[in-house]
Design an enzyme around this catalytic site. Structure first.
Site, PDB file in Angstrom:
ATOM      1  N   GLU A  64       0.885  -1.174   0.000  1.00  0.00           N
ATOM      2  CA  GLU A  64       0.000   0.000   0.000  1.00  0.00           C
ATOM      3  C   GLU A  64       0.915   1.213   0.000  1.00  0.00           C
ATOM      4  O   GLU A  64       1.491   1.550   1.043  1.00  0.00           O
ATOM      5  CB  GLU A  64      -0.890   0.005   1.256  1.00  0.00           C
ATOM      6  N   CYS A 102      -2.797   9.418   2.333  1.00  0.00           N
ATOM      7  CA  CYS A 102      -2.449   8.791   1.048  1.00  0.00           C
ATOM      8  C   CYS A 102      -3.563   8.951   0.024  1.00  0.00           C
ATOM      9  O   CYS A 102      -3.298   9.021  -1.162  1.00  0.00           O
ATOM     10  CB  CYS A 102      -2.103   7.327   1.263  1.00  0.00           C
TER      11      CYS A 102
HETATM   12  P1  NAD Z   1       8.130   5.046   4.909  1.00  0.00           P
HETATM   13  O1  NAD Z   1       8.227   4.260   3.663  1.00  0.00           O
HETATM   14  O2  NAD Z   1       9.213   5.984   5.235  1.00  0.00           O
HETATM   15  O3  NAD Z   1       8.020   4.074   6.169  1.00  0.00           O
HETATM   16  C1  NAD Z   1       6.970   3.142   6.319  1.00  0.00           C
HETATM   17  C2  NAD Z   1       7.411   2.058   7.286  1.00  0.00           C
HETATM   18  O4  NAD Z   1       8.492   1.332   6.702  1.00  0.00           O
HETATM   19  C3  NAD Z   1       7.930   2.577   8.631  1.00  0.00           C
HETATM   20  O5  NAD Z   1       7.490   1.714   9.647  1.00  0.00           O
HETATM   21  C4  NAD Z   1       9.433   2.476   8.466  1.00  0.00           C
HETATM   22  O6  NAD Z   1      10.140   2.317   9.675  1.00  0.00           O
HETATM   23  C5  NAD Z   1       9.547   1.224   7.632  1.00  0.00           C
HETATM   24  N1  NAD Z   1      10.787   1.107   6.860  1.00  0.00           N
HETATM   25  C6  NAD Z   1      11.624   2.100   6.466  1.00  0.00           C
HETATM   26  N2  NAD Z   1      12.655   1.587   5.767  1.00  0.00           N
HETATM   27  C7  NAD Z   1      12.441   0.244   5.704  1.00  0.00           C
HETATM   28  C8  NAD Z   1      13.152  -0.826   5.112  1.00  0.00           C
HETATM   29  N3  NAD Z   1      14.274  -0.613   4.433  1.00  0.00           N
HETATM   30  N4  NAD Z   1      12.651  -2.062   5.223  1.00  0.00           N
HETATM   31  C9  NAD Z   1      11.492  -2.281   5.874  1.00  0.00           C
HETATM   32  N5  NAD Z   1      10.792  -1.310   6.485  1.00  0.00           N
HETATM   33  C10 NAD Z   1      11.262  -0.059   6.390  1.00  0.00           C
HETATM   34  O7  NAD Z   1       6.720   5.779   4.864  1.00  0.00           O
HETATM   35  P2  NAD Z   1       6.137   6.810   5.919  1.00  0.00           P
HETATM   36  O8  NAD Z   1       6.836   8.108   5.770  1.00  0.00           O
HETATM   37  O9  NAD Z   1       6.061   6.180   7.267  1.00  0.00           O
HETATM   38  O10 NAD Z   1       4.631   6.943   5.406  1.00  0.00           O
HETATM   39  C11 NAD Z   1       4.241   7.857   4.426  1.00  0.00           C
HETATM   40  C12 NAD Z   1       4.034   7.163   3.105  1.00  0.00           C
HETATM   41  O11 NAD Z   1       3.117   6.096   3.252  1.00  0.00           O
HETATM   42  C13 NAD Z   1       3.442   8.067   2.065  1.00  0.00           C
HETATM   43  O12 NAD Z   1       4.084   7.834   0.835  1.00  0.00           O
HETATM   44  C14 NAD Z   1       2.000   7.623   1.989  1.00  0.00           C
HETATM   45  O13 NAD Z   1       1.364   7.879   0.768  1.00  0.00           O
HETATM   46  C15 NAD Z   1       2.138   6.169   2.234  1.00  0.00           C
HETATM   47  N6  NAD Z   1       0.878   5.633   2.718  1.00  0.00           N
HETATM   48  C16 NAD Z   1       0.181   4.807   1.901  1.00  0.00           C
HETATM   49  C17 NAD Z   1      -1.037   4.307   2.323  1.00  0.00           C
HETATM   50  C18 NAD Z   1      -1.858   3.391   1.459  1.00  0.00           C
HETATM   51  O14 NAD Z   1      -2.780   2.792   1.971  1.00  0.00           O
HETATM   52  N7  NAD Z   1      -1.577   3.255   0.185  1.00  0.00           N
HETATM   53  C19 NAD Z   1      -1.535   4.649   3.582  1.00  0.00           C
HETATM   54  C20 NAD Z   1      -0.780   5.498   4.370  1.00  0.00           C
HETATM   55  C21 NAD Z   1       0.424   5.979   3.942  1.00  0.00           C
END
Ligand code: NAD
Length: 530
Positions: free
Chosen positions: A251, A285
């Site tokens: 997602e 999002c």
């Molecule tokens: P992010 O990708 O920075 O982090 C998301 C999660 O991944 C966090 O828990 C983080 O610690 C973890 N993470 C980071 N690096 C990782 C790695 N190398 N391996 C595994 N896990 C890792 O995203 P964010 O800043 O927390 O969230 C914002 C983003 O999420 C925006 O792009 C938003 O659009 C998206 N989002 C999408 C949805 C959806 O349903 N499509 C919903 C909410 C947010």
């Protein structure tokens, strides 16, 4: 390590959370290292053994209890969520607590129909004396990696879906919102106690840490991963998962388009555009990231939006008067600022906002409306995730469709106007969710699937389709004539002609031809009898 995700933490390291509204330190937590992540997965594996044996009716009862407990602790939960994420309390209450409680109830009521086994008919006459069924079984241990923007409702909905289908969970929340995840764990454990399901280990294990802790979860012995986050992290996660053929649901981000036709209700559409782009300070999002307005109503649309933005109260989310809170981090604020500044340099006009609000705190950015934008600007093609509404006019409906689809993303979009015109346009938009005369609320419909196309993700969460992604089918076939050898087994000698006649008997056009063919199969039957 196989994935290119590099672990950078050492045992014993800690991380700190702060309140985005005032920068005050909230708490600090130990970072789970590889050993701890693997131990959590092992505990979840052990828990899944007993949890999957709990009858579905009791798993559903647990989730009803969870819904009740979420309601009972809504005030406390909203306070924790606002403290960590900065969003207004009302948004925490509705978009996190209520959406989570709805998800729990949906899982409790609808899982039975998803888990019910299905009869498989045998059309071929040679296979009629058999009974086939598809049975659904849990996948095992589900890894959930969650973001900070909906710190309760995203991990909660995924966790409830996993639990009701008989899976256990290892949840890695965002490092910015760990307390919310711990509160969710507490609610679930409380419900388990109340249900008398006190066996240890618990079916939900929470691990805390930064990106590398999530990376370790992807590397661990889980059976499926649900990742919600940015496209760049999602891509890295998918590559690591591919190494070991780990199924993933992704997602990811969005650049959601809003199309406003000239027969839309202007007052409603402008309120929607302002709310849809500023909700959670634009960090949603499925928000409004770009707005296309038909030229006839364009200037009125802009002036109404500007008026409505002027009336917004920006401040700390804990203040119940606040409409728009701070951005989550300085990093996020920089991205927003850079995109607006770049658009301005390329000729865009900032009608309102377009600057920080340092008098309120480090992370505040003024609600902003930008016009004269085009698709050469990052503001119109990359995710902004801030309180910014870029608006551009269009002439023909086809132009709006073309511009809305001119994006790498495809999460959600909305069309505003008479349903006669809006619905056919909605069907041509490349997005996982398209709403007509509404926006964002699709995420709150517990029974509706959530997910994107293009770079916005793979697979679906929420609804029956989300539940389906957490179970695997097992086809079970029982032969009702165990003492009969099959006609198609060895020896093959002399069987070709009668078998060809058998194929004719089933598939040759014309009743007479099929009857003739059936006579030619008799030697086959006689031979088999001997
Ligand atoms: P992010 O990708 O920075 O982090 C998301 C999660 O991944 C966090 O828990 C983080 O610690 C973890 N993470 C980071 N690096 C990782 C790695 N190398 N391996 C595994 N896990 C890792 O995203 P964010 O800043 O927390 O969230 C914002 C983003 O999420 C925006 O792009 C938003 O659009 C998206 N989002 C999408 C949805 C959806 O349903 N499509 C919903 C909410 C947010």
């Amino acid at each position: 390590m196989s994935s290119g995700i590099h672990l950078i933490f050492k045992a014993g390291e800690r991380f700190t959370t702060t309140n985005p509204a005032n920068g005050q330190r909230l708490a600090d937590y130990a970072i789970a290292d590889a050993t701890e992540v693997n131990a959590a997965i092992a505990r979840a594996r052990q828990a899944q053994q007993w949890w999957s044996q709990v009858p579905l009716i009791r798993r559903a009862a647990l989730l009803r209890r969870v819904a009740r407990l979420l309601n009972e602790s809504k005030q406390a939960l909203a306070t924790v969520i606002t403290g960590e994420s900065g969003k207004p309390m009302l948004e925490a209450l509705l978009n996190d607590v209520l959406v989570s409680a709805d998800a729990a109830l949906f899982c409790a009521t609808d899982a039975a129909s998803v888990m019910r086994s299905e009869d498989v008919p045998h059309h071929n006459i040679a296979l009629r004396l058999k009974r086939g069924r598809i049975e659904w079984e849990p996948l095992g241990v589900i890894g959930i990696i969650a973001p900070w923007n909906y710190p309760l409702s995203i991990p909660a909905a995924d966790t409830f879906a996993a639990l009701v289908t008989g899976n256990s969970v290892v949840l890695k929340p965002s490092e910015l919102t760990p307390q919310t995840a711990l509160a969710l764990e507490q609610v679930i454990n409380h419900a388990l106690d109340e249900e008398g399901l006190t066996t240890l280990p618990r079916p939900v294990q929470v691990i805390l840490g930064l990106g590398p802790t999530g990376g370790q979860l992807v590397e661990g012995e889980i059976d499926k991963l649900i990742f919600t986050g940015s496209v760049s992290t999602g891509r890295r996660v998918a590559m690591a998962a591919a190494e070991r053929l780990l199924p993933v649901t992704l997602e990811l981000g969005g650049k959601d388009a809003m199309i406003v036709l000239d027969d839309a209700d202007l007052d409603v559409a402008t309120s929607a555009a302002v709310w849809g782009s500023m909700l959670n300070a634009g960090q949603t999002c499925v928000s409004v990231e770009r707005c296309y307005v038909q030229r006839k109503i364009y200037s009125k649309f802009i002036s109404q939006c500007v008026q409505k933005i002027q009336a917004l109260k920006v401040g700390p989310g804990a203040d119940q008067q606040t409409d728009v809170g701070p951005l989550i981090t300085q990093r996020q604020l920089h991205i927003v600022e850079q995109q607006v500044d770049e658009a301005r340099a390329l000729g865009a006009i900032v009608q309102i906002g377009g600057h920080r609000l340092p008098e309120l705190g480090e992370n505040f950015y003024a609600p902003t409306l930008v016009t004269d934008v085009d698709h050469t600007m990052s503001l119109m093609c990359e995710e902004t995730f801030g309180p910014v509404l870029p608006v551009t006019p269009f002439d023909a409906d086809e132009d709006a469709i073309r511009m809305a689809n001119d994006s790498d993303f495809g999460l959600a979009s909305s069309v505003w106007g008479s349903t006669r015109r809006a619905e056919p346009i909605a069907r041509q938009l490349q997005a996982g969710t398209v709403l007509v005369n509404d926006l964002i609320s699709g995420f709150a419909v517990a029974a509706a699937p959530h997910g994107g196309v293009k770079h916005s993700g793979l697979g679906r969460t929420h609804g029956r389709l989300g539940l389906r992604e957490l179970v695997r089918p097992r086809y079970v076939d029982v032969d009702l004539m165990p003492s009969m050898k099959k006609l198609w087994w060895y020896p093959y000698a002399q069987n070709f002609q009668p078998m060809a006649a058998f194929v004719d008997m089933l598939h040759q056009p014309g009743l007479l031809a099929r009857l003739r063919a059936s006579l030619k199969t008799i030697p086959l039957l006689l031979r088999r009898r001997r």
